[in-house]
Design an enzyme around this catalytic site. Structure first.
Site, short mmCIF file in Angstrom:
data_model
loop_
_atom_site.label_atom_id
_atom_site.label_comp_id
_atom_site.label_asym_id
_atom_site.label_seq_id
_atom_site.Cartn_x
_atom_site.Cartn_y
_atom_site.Cartn_z
N CYS A 92 46.99 -30.60 4.29
CA CYS A 92 45.80 -29.80 3.97
C CYS A 92 44.55 -30.48 4.51
CB CYS A 92 45.68 -29.62 2.46
SG CYS A 92 44.18 -28.73 2.00
N CYS A 111 42.36 -31.65 1.38
CA CYS A 111 42.76 -32.63 0.37
C CYS A 111 43.93 -33.52 0.82
CB CYS A 111 43.11 -31.92 -0.94
SG CYS A 111 44.64 -31.00 -0.85
N GLU A 149 22.14 9.56 29.66
CA GLU A 149 21.67 8.98 28.40
C GLU A 149 22.78 8.16 27.79
OE1 GLU A 149 21.76 12.67 25.50
OE2 GLU A 149 20.72 13.19 27.34
N ASP A 175 27.35 5.46 19.16
CA ASP A 175 28.64 5.42 18.48
C ASP A 175 28.45 5.49 16.97
OD1 ASP A 175 31.32 5.28 18.12
OD2 ASP A 175 31.49 3.14 18.50
N LYS A 186 24.41 14.87 31.70
CA LYS A 186 24.20 16.30 31.38
C LYS A 186 23.36 16.94 32.48
CE LYS A 186 23.99 15.27 26.45
NZ LYS A 186 23.08 15.03 25.31
N CYS A 193 48.74 -24.86 0.83
CA CYS A 193 48.51 -26.17 0.24
C CYS A 193 48.89 -26.05 -1.23
CB CYS A 193 47.03 -26.56 0.37
SG CYS A 193 46.62 -27.94 -0.72
N LYS A 201 33.02 6.33 29.09
CA LYS A 201 33.14 5.28 28.07
C LYS A 201 33.14 3.91 28.72
CE LYS A 201 34.82 7.58 24.21
NZ LYS A 201 35.52 7.04 23.09
N LEU A 229 32.76 16.35 24.05
CA LEU A 229 32.55 16.18 25.49
C LEU A 229 33.84 15.73 26.14
CD1 LEU A 229 29.22 14.14 25.48
CD2 LEU A 229 29.51 16.54 26.10
N ARG A 258 29.99 17.26 11.74
CA ARG A 258 30.73 17.99 12.75
C ARG A 258 31.94 18.69 12.16
NH1 ARG A 258 33.24 18.36 17.93
NH2 ARG A 258 35.26 17.47 17.51
N LYS A 294 25.56 7.01 25.02
CA LYS A 294 26.42 7.65 24.03
C LYS A 294 26.42 6.77 22.79
CE LYS A 294 31.00 9.77 23.69
NZ LYS A 294 31.34 9.33 22.36
N GLU A 338 0.83 -1.19 0.00
CA GLU A 338 0.00 0.00 0.00
C GLU A 338 0.88 1.26 0.00
OE1 GLU A 338 -3.74 2.06 0.33
OE2 GLU A 338 -2.97 0.21 -0.56
N PHE A 339 1.94 1.20 0.81
CA PHE A 339 2.87 2.33 0.89
C PHE A 339 3.47 2.63 -0.49
CE2 PHE A 339 6.97 4.33 1.57
CZ PHE A 339 6.70 5.27 2.57
N TYR A 365 19.90 14.02 20.41
CA TYR A 365 20.15 14.19 21.83
C TYR A 365 20.46 15.61 22.26
CZ TYR A 365 24.73 13.34 19.68
OH TYR A 365 25.81 13.35 18.86
N GLU A 384 23.10 11.60 16.32
CA GLU A 384 24.08 10.67 15.80
C GLU A 384 23.47 9.86 14.66
OE1 GLU A 384 26.66 11.35 17.58
OE2 GLU A 384 28.11 9.70 17.37
N CYS A 428 42.40 -29.36 -5.01
CA CYS A 428 41.96 -29.01 -3.66
C CYS A 428 40.68 -28.18 -3.78
CB CYS A 428 43.09 -28.24 -2.97
SG CYS A 428 42.69 -27.76 -1.29
S1 IVH Z 1 25.95 15.64 23.69
C1 IVH Z 1 27.83 19.79 23.86
N1 IVH Z 1 24.87 13.24 23.83
O1 IVH Z 1 29.72 12.04 21.38
C2 IVH Z 1 27.35 18.38 23.94
N2 IVH Z 1 26.78 13.52 22.45
O2 IVH Z 1 32.37 13.57 22.41
C3 IVH Z 1 27.16 17.77 22.62
N3 IVH Z 1 27.43 11.48 21.24
O3 IVH Z 1 30.27 14.71 19.21
C4 IVH Z 1 27.14 16.31 22.59
N4 IVH Z 1 25.82 10.20 22.01
O4 IVH Z 1 28.88 12.75 18.38
C5 IVH Z 1 25.86 13.98 23.30
N5 IVH Z 1 23.75 11.22 24.02
C6 IVH Z 1 24.75 11.95 23.49
C7 IVH Z 1 25.67 11.42 22.58
C8 IVH Z 1 26.70 12.23 22.09
C9 IVH Z 1 26.89 10.27 21.21
C10 IVH Z 1 28.67 11.86 20.49
C11 IVH Z 1 28.56 13.10 19.70
C12 IVH Z 1 29.60 14.03 20.23
C13 IVH Z 1 30.51 13.13 20.97
C14 IVH Z 1 31.05 13.83 22.19
#
Ligand code: IVH
Length: 666
Positions: A404, A407, A111, A115, A285, A422, A309, A82, A134, A113, A34-35, A222, A170, A428
C-alpha cells in the site's frame, strides 16, 4: 396607469437591461449588490400588488413553482436534424453538389455546432410564450418554466421583431459550470455527468425550476423561423435576432468559396478549445432563404445544410509517473500523471489506468509518449502508447505496487478479481478518512462536513473514526484555522440533528462494503435493529430477498471485527438510531407480502425514498423495472412514458399515492 404599475414596469425594464448586459454581452452595467437591491424592490412591489403579476417578470426567473409533468407540444415547424459527416471530402462534395443544383452565385454561412440540447422558443408580441425540446422532431416537451430560468434568454425582446416567430438554438452548460457541478456531485457521492451535454439535458428535465436556476445554463441561437422574417438571408436574420436580445454566436462567417469553408474548419478545429462551451463540429448553411427553398428538404434534413463533426480530440503527451490511490474500501486504483495538455476545453494532467491488467496490456513505461482521448467519459483515457518513440535505455516498465502506497501493508487480490486491496482498514489513512467522509454525506448522516474538513480534523488528531465526531469539543475546533463560533455551532447542530436520522441510513453510513442505500434499507426493514442484524447468521442473511453471499459475507465480516462493534456501540451511546422507530414498527404489516412494486414519477405526500421504505415495511419489494413479475406501479405525477407504455402492454395495475396509502392503511 397607476404610479405603482409604472414603477413596476420601470424596474422590470431596468432589470432586463442589466440581465442582458451581464448574461448576453458579458458587460455588467451595475454591481451585483445594486442588482439584488432592484430585484428585491420589484419582488416586494409584486407581492404587494398581485394584480400586476407577469410570468415574464425578471423575478420569475428563479423558478418558484414546482411544475408537474411536461406537456407534449407539437412543433409548428418540425425540428429536423442535419446530415452529418466526419469527412472533409464529403463536405467538399456537399459544396459542389449545392453549386451545381443552384447554378448561380451563392454564399455559404459557416458556424459552430454547439454540443448541447436543442430548444425551440416561440415569441408572440415580443414575449416568450413557449419553450419546447426537440423530442422526436414532431413533438417535444414543454419546458418553458425551466427555460425561463436561463438568464441569457430574453423573456421579452426589444426592437423591430415580427408579431410571431420561433427561434431555435442550443441550451448548454458552460465548461466552468460543468466542472463546478461535477465537483459538487463528487463531494455528495452522486453520479457524475459524463459531459456538459448530458448535464444540460439532465438539468432541463428537472421538475423543479429552482434546481435548474441554480445550474446556470446558457443558450446560443442559430435559426430563426416565421412567416414574416425581417431579412431574406440566414445571416441577416440572425443578426436581427441578436439585436432583439438573443445570444447569437459571433463566430459565424459568410464564405464564398470552398477554400474559405475549409479555412474556417481548420481554424475552429483548433480554436474551439478556447471557447467557454462545448462544440462538436461546424455547420454549413446556404445563406439565401430563396436558395434554401429551392434546394428544399429530404424526409429528415434540409438539403441546404450539412454538419461536419470534428474528429474526437486526441492528444499526445508524456507519462511522468503513475500514482496509486487508495479508496475508502481499500481498493487501489492506478492513475497516470502526465505533462499537462489541453483537451476538449480543459487541461488534463491525469488519466485512469483502470487496473494492473490494463497497464500490462498497454506495456506502459515511464516517460512514454502516450495518446490521450477524452470521449464521452468523465476521465480521459490513455488509448495508445507510442512504443516507437520510446528510449529503451530510459523508461522503466510500470509495475503495479505490491504494498500500500499509504501505509506499506502488502496488498491482496481476491481470486478472480481485477482489483488489489489494502487490508489495513484500521490504520491506513485514506481508508479512515474515506469512511468518515462517507459517514457524513447527505444520503448517510447528512452532517455538513466536506472531505477537506474531515482531512483537517483527522490531521489534527481529533477523529479516527465516525464515532469520534460526536465527542469533538468546541475549544479544540476553535484552535484550528478557519473555525469560528458560528461554524462550530453549525457542526454541533448538524451532529445533533443526525441523531434523528432513521436507522436504515445509519446502517448505510457505516460504510460496510457492498451495503449501499438499497441493501441497507432492506436489511433494516428485515432485521429491525442493529443488535438483531449483528447476531444474524450467514444463512439468515442470505435468506433475505436480494441479499447474496457476497453481501452476507461482508456484513458478517464487519460485525466479526471487535473494532467495528466498538464504533457501533459508541454511536449507540451517543444517541444514534439503532432500530426502526416505534411508530414505524407499529405501522408495519404484511399487506404487501410478496408483492413486487415499481415506483415512477414524482409525489406530493411523501418522497420517493419514503415510499420505498413504506413498501418494504409492509412486506413488499421495490423493483426498478416493469416486467411480468410486477404486481402494481405506484405512479406519481410524471410517470416515465416508457414505463407507462410497458405497464399498459402488460396490463399491470397503476395506482396513485392516495390509493396506495389507503391500501396500506386499511
Ligand atoms: S441548424 C434545419 N446550427 O445540431 C437545421 N444546428 O443535427 C436546424 N446544432 O438538432 C439545425 N449547433 O441541436 C444548427 N449552429 C447550429 C447548430 C445546430 C448545434 C444541433 C442542433 C440540431 C443538431 C443537428
Amino acid at each position: 396607469m397607476s404610479e405603482i404599475k409604472a414603477k413596476i414596469l420601470a424596474l422590470r425594464e431596468a432589470l432586463e437591461k442589466h440581465n442582458y448586459n451581464y448574461y448576453v454581452l458579458a458587460e455588467p452595467s451595475i454591481s451585483d449588490l445594486e442588482f439584488d437591491r432592484l430585484m428585491r424592490e420589484l419582488q416586494e412591489l409584486e407581492k404587494a400588488h398581485p394584480e400586476y403579476a407577469d410570468p415574464n417578470s425578471p423575478t420569475q426567473r428563479v423558478g418558484s413553482d414546482l411544475s408537474k409533468e411536461f406537456a407534449q407540444v407539437t412543433h409548428r415547424y418540425p425540428m429536423l436534424s442535419l446530415a452529418n459527416t466526419y469527412s472533409k471530402g464529403e463536405v467538399e462534395d456537399f459544396y459542389q453538389r449545392t453549386a451545381r443544383a443552384l447554378n448561380e452565385p451563392f454564399e455559404m454561412v459557416t458556424e459552430l455546432k454547439y454540443d448541447g440540447l436543442s430548444i425551440s422558443l416561440t415569441y408572440e408580441k415580443g414575449l416568450l410564450v413557449r419553450a419546447v425540446t426537440r423530442g422526436d422532431g414532431e413533438k417535444g416537451d414543454d419546458v418553458t418554466a425551466n427555460i425561463r430560468t436561463i438568464r441569457s434568454i430574453p423573456l421579452r425582446v426589444h426592437g423591430d421583431y415580427p408579431e410571431s416567430f420561433e427561434v431555435r438554438g442550443e441550451v448548454l452548460l458552460p465548461w466552468k459550470e460543468f466542472e463546478r457541478l461535477n465537483k459538487e456531485r463528487e463531494a455528495q457521492e452522486e453520479p457524475l455527468f459524463a459531459n456538459p451535454r448530458n448535464a444540460a439535458s439532465g438539468t432541463l428535465k428537472q421538475q423543479d425550476p429552482a434546481v435548474v436556476a441554480a445550474r446556470r445554463l446558457d443558450a446560443y441561437f442559430y435559426y430563426l423561423l416565421g412567416e414574416d422574417l425581417p431579412a431574406d438571408t440566414h445571416y441577416a436574420n440572425l443578426e436581427k435576432a441578436r439585436s432583439w436580445g438573443f445570444k447569437v454566436s459571433t463566430n459565424m462567417r459568410i464564405c464564398r468559396s470552398s477554400e474559405e469553408v475549409f479555412d474556417y474548419l481548420a481554424h475552429w478545429e483548433e480554436e474551439r478549445k478556447n471557447l467557454p462551451v462545448a462544440t462538436d463540429g461546424a455547420v454549413l448553411k446556404v445563406n439565401s432563404l430563396r436558395q434554401q427553398r429551392n434546394l428544399g428538404f429530404t424526409a429528415k434534413s434540409p438539403r441546404w445544410a450539412i454538419a461536419y463533426k470534428f474528429p474526437a480530440e486526441r492528444v499526445r503527451t508524456r507519462l511522468l509517473s503513475v500514482s496509486f490511490q487508495v479508496g475508502r474500501t481499500g481498493a487501489v486504483t492506478p492513475v497516470a500523471n502526465m505533462e499537462p495538455v489541453r483537451i476538449s476545453g480543459s487541461t488534463v494532467k491525469h488519466a485512469t489506468l483502470n487496473n494492473a491488467d490494463f497497464i500490462e496490456k498497454l506495456d506502459l513505461h515511464l516517460g512514454d509518449q502516450v495518446f490521450v482521448e477524452k470521449g464521452g467519459e468523465i476521465i480521459p483515457k490513455i488509448i495508445e502508447v507510442d512504443t516507437a518513440a520510446r528510449d529503451p535505455q530510459l523508461g522503466e516498465k510500470v509495475r503495479f505496487v505490491t504494498t500500500c502506497p499509504e501505509c506499506g501493508t502488502p496488498l491482496v487480490r481476491a481470486e478472480g478479481e481485477a482489483v488489489f486491496y489494502c487490508p489495513n482498514e484500521w490504520a491506513c489513512p485514506p481508508q479512515i478518512k474515506g469512511k468518515i467522509t462517507h459517514f457524513v454525506t447527505r444520503h448517510a448522516m447528512d452532517i455538513g462536513l466536506g472531505p477537506e474538513t474531515v482531512e483537517d480534523l483527522y490531521e489534527a488528531g481529533y477523529i479516527k473514526n465516525a464515532a469520534d465526531l460526536y465527542r469533538l469539543r468546541a475549544e479544540d475546533l476553535l484552535r484550528l484555522p478557519g473555525w469560528q463560533q458560528k461554524s462550530v455551532q453549525n457542526l454541533q447542530d448538524s451532529l445533533e440533528q443526525s441523531k434523528s436520522v432513521p436507522f436504515e441510513r445509519v446502517l448505510y453510513a457505516l460504510g460496510i462494503r457492498f451495503v449501499g442505500e438499497t441493501v441497507a434499507r432492506r436489511l433494516a426493514n428485515t432485521f429491525l435493529s442493529m443488535d438483531a442484524l449483528r447476531q444474524a447468521s450467514l444463512e439468515a442473511l442470505t435468506q433475505v430477498n436480494d441479499i447474496g453471499a457476497r453481501i452476507a459475507q461482508s456484513v458478517c465480516a464487519y460485525f466479526d471485527s471487535p473494532a467495528n462493534c466498538e464504533i457501533v456501540n459508541r454511536l449507540k451511546d451517543y444517541g444514534l438510531r439503532m432500530a426502526v422507530d416505534e411508530a414505524t414498527l407499529a405501522g408495519r404489516s404484511d399487506k404487501l407480502q410478496g408483492r413486487s412494486v415499481v415506483i415512477s414519477g414524482t409525489f406530493t405526500r411523501h418522497s420517493r425514498d419514503e415510499y420505498k421504505t413504506l413498501i418494504e415495511q409492509h412486506g413488499g419489494k421495490n423493483s426498478s423495472s416493469v416486467s411480468g413479475k410486477t404486481d402494481f406501479i405506484l405512479a406519481g405525477d410524471n410517470m416515465g412514458p416508457a414505463k407507462l407504455e410497458k405497464a399498459q402492454k402488460l396490463g399491470i395495475k397503476i395506482i396513485n399515492e392516495d390509493e396506495f396509502l389507503n391500501m396500506i392503511a386499511e
